[in-house]
Design an enzyme around this catalytic site. Structure first.
Site, PDB file in Angstrom:
ATOM      1  N   ARG A  15      34.947  35.642  67.094  1.00  0.00           N
ATOM      2  CA  ARG A  15      33.933  36.490  66.459  1.00  0.00           C
ATOM      3  C   ARG A  15      34.327  36.826  65.023  1.00  0.00           C
ATOM      4  O   ARG A  15      33.467  36.958  64.150  1.00  0.00           O
ATOM      5  CB  ARG A  15      33.699  37.761  67.273  1.00  0.00           C
ATOM      6  CG  ARG A  15      32.450  38.531  66.853  1.00  0.00           C
ATOM      7  CD  ARG A  15      32.144  39.668  67.794  1.00  0.00           C
ATOM      8  NE  ARG A  15      31.558  39.228  69.045  1.00  0.00           N
ATOM      9  CZ  ARG A  15      30.244  39.076  69.246  1.00  0.00           C
ATOM     10  NH1 ARG A  15      29.390  39.317  68.252  1.00  0.00           N
ATOM     11  NH2 ARG A  15      29.790  38.688  70.421  1.00  0.00           N
TER      12      ARG A  15
ATOM     13  N   HIS B  98      33.395  33.783  63.128  1.00  0.00           N
ATOM     14  CA  HIS B  98      31.943  33.762  63.044  1.00  0.00           C
ATOM     15  C   HIS B  98      31.437  34.703  61.953  1.00  0.00           C
ATOM     16  O   HIS B  98      30.476  34.394  61.236  1.00  0.00           O
ATOM     17  CB  HIS B  98      31.363  34.157  64.400  1.00  0.00           C
ATOM     18  CG  HIS B  98      29.881  34.339  64.416  1.00  0.00           C
ATOM     19  ND1 HIS B  98      29.275  35.578  64.378  1.00  0.00           N
ATOM     20  CD2 HIS B  98      28.868  33.438  64.485  1.00  0.00           C
ATOM     21  CE1 HIS B  98      27.971  35.430  64.416  1.00  0.00           C
ATOM     22  NE2 HIS B  98      27.692  34.158  64.491  1.00  0.00           N
TER      23      HIS B  98
ATOM     24  N   SER C 146      26.406  29.189  67.148  1.00  0.00           N
ATOM     25  CA  SER C 146      27.444  29.427  66.142  1.00  0.00           C
ATOM     26  C   SER C 146      28.821  29.488  66.791  1.00  0.00           C
ATOM     27  O   SER C 146      29.794  28.906  66.293  1.00  0.00           O
ATOM     28  CB  SER C 146      27.168  30.731  65.387  1.00  0.00           C
ATOM     29  OG  SER C 146      25.974  30.649  64.638  1.00  0.00           O
TER      30      SER C 146
END
Length: 219
Positions: free
Chosen positions: A44, A47, A21
């Site tokens: 992040r 994500h 990812s």
């Protein structure tokens, strides 16, 4: 980072999915203006939300990453505006650094104080956190309540409060953008913010997990 890292997924399958990812985020985001450690935070956040606008909307005080790593490695407390942040943070990751996380939004005395002073619970919760000695040297994590962030900024300017780091990402339409702009105007305290209306507790948790990973990698 080794497979027994507390900031990694617990299984090989989980690690593979997360790493894949991140690779997709890196490829689709393309060029960006962030430093390597800043990008770990932004990546992040993307994500966690699948929203690539945070590549650009996320802003960092120049000392934010270093200050966050120092605070984490010293076991600084985290003060959140809402329980969702406390629940979202990984307990093993916090325990690894001896960190505690706190929120007071639903405490009876906080509710009573807000009613008596005609203010918000979020404001009173930040005042309670300061009275408890949690804000000076602590990490402030705001994902929902602009008034909590504005109260922290006011106390920094008027009363000399010095948190180690502010992660200020309240979402919304009333004072959300303004509270983050006020935070980003601070020089004396490091901060990470999102510009405009976008934000939320999920983003704060993602940013803190990225900082926890950076702190573990630095240890």
């Amino acid at each position: 980072m080794s497979n027994d890292s507390v900031t990694e997924q617990l299984t090989e399958a989980g690690r593979r999915i997360e790493h894949d990812s991140f690779a997709i985020v890196d490829a689709e985001a393309g060029a960006h203006a962030y430093g390597p450690e800043q990008w770990q935070v932004v990546r992040r956040m993307i994500h966690a939300t699948a929203d690539f606008e945070f590549n650009g909307l996320t802003r960092f005080h120049p000392e934010a990453i270093a200050a966050g790593i120092r605070a984490i490695r010293s076991g600084a407390p985290i003060v959140a505006d809402v329980e969702m942040i406390c629940v979202g943070l990984s307990r093993p990751r916090l325990d690894h650094f001896g960190m505690s996380v706190h929120q007071f939004i639903a405490d009876p005395d906080v509710i009573a104080g807000a009613r008596a002073e005609n203010t918000t619970r979020a404001v009173q919760a930040m005042r309670k956190a300061r009275s408890a000695g949690l804000l000076d040297g602590g990490i402030v994590a705001i994902g929902n309540a602009p008034t909590a962030l504005l109260e922290v900024v006011r106390t920094i300017r008027e009363e000399g409060l010095r948190p180690a780091l502010i992660v200020g990402m309240p979402v919304g339409f009333v004072a959300a953008a303004e509270s983050k702009a006020e935070t980003a105007a601070l020089d004396s305290v490091p901060w990470i913010v999102t510009e405009g209306r976008k934000g939320g507790s999920t983003l704060v948790v993602a940013a803190l997990h990225a900082l926890l990973a950076l702190a573990e990698a630095a240890s």
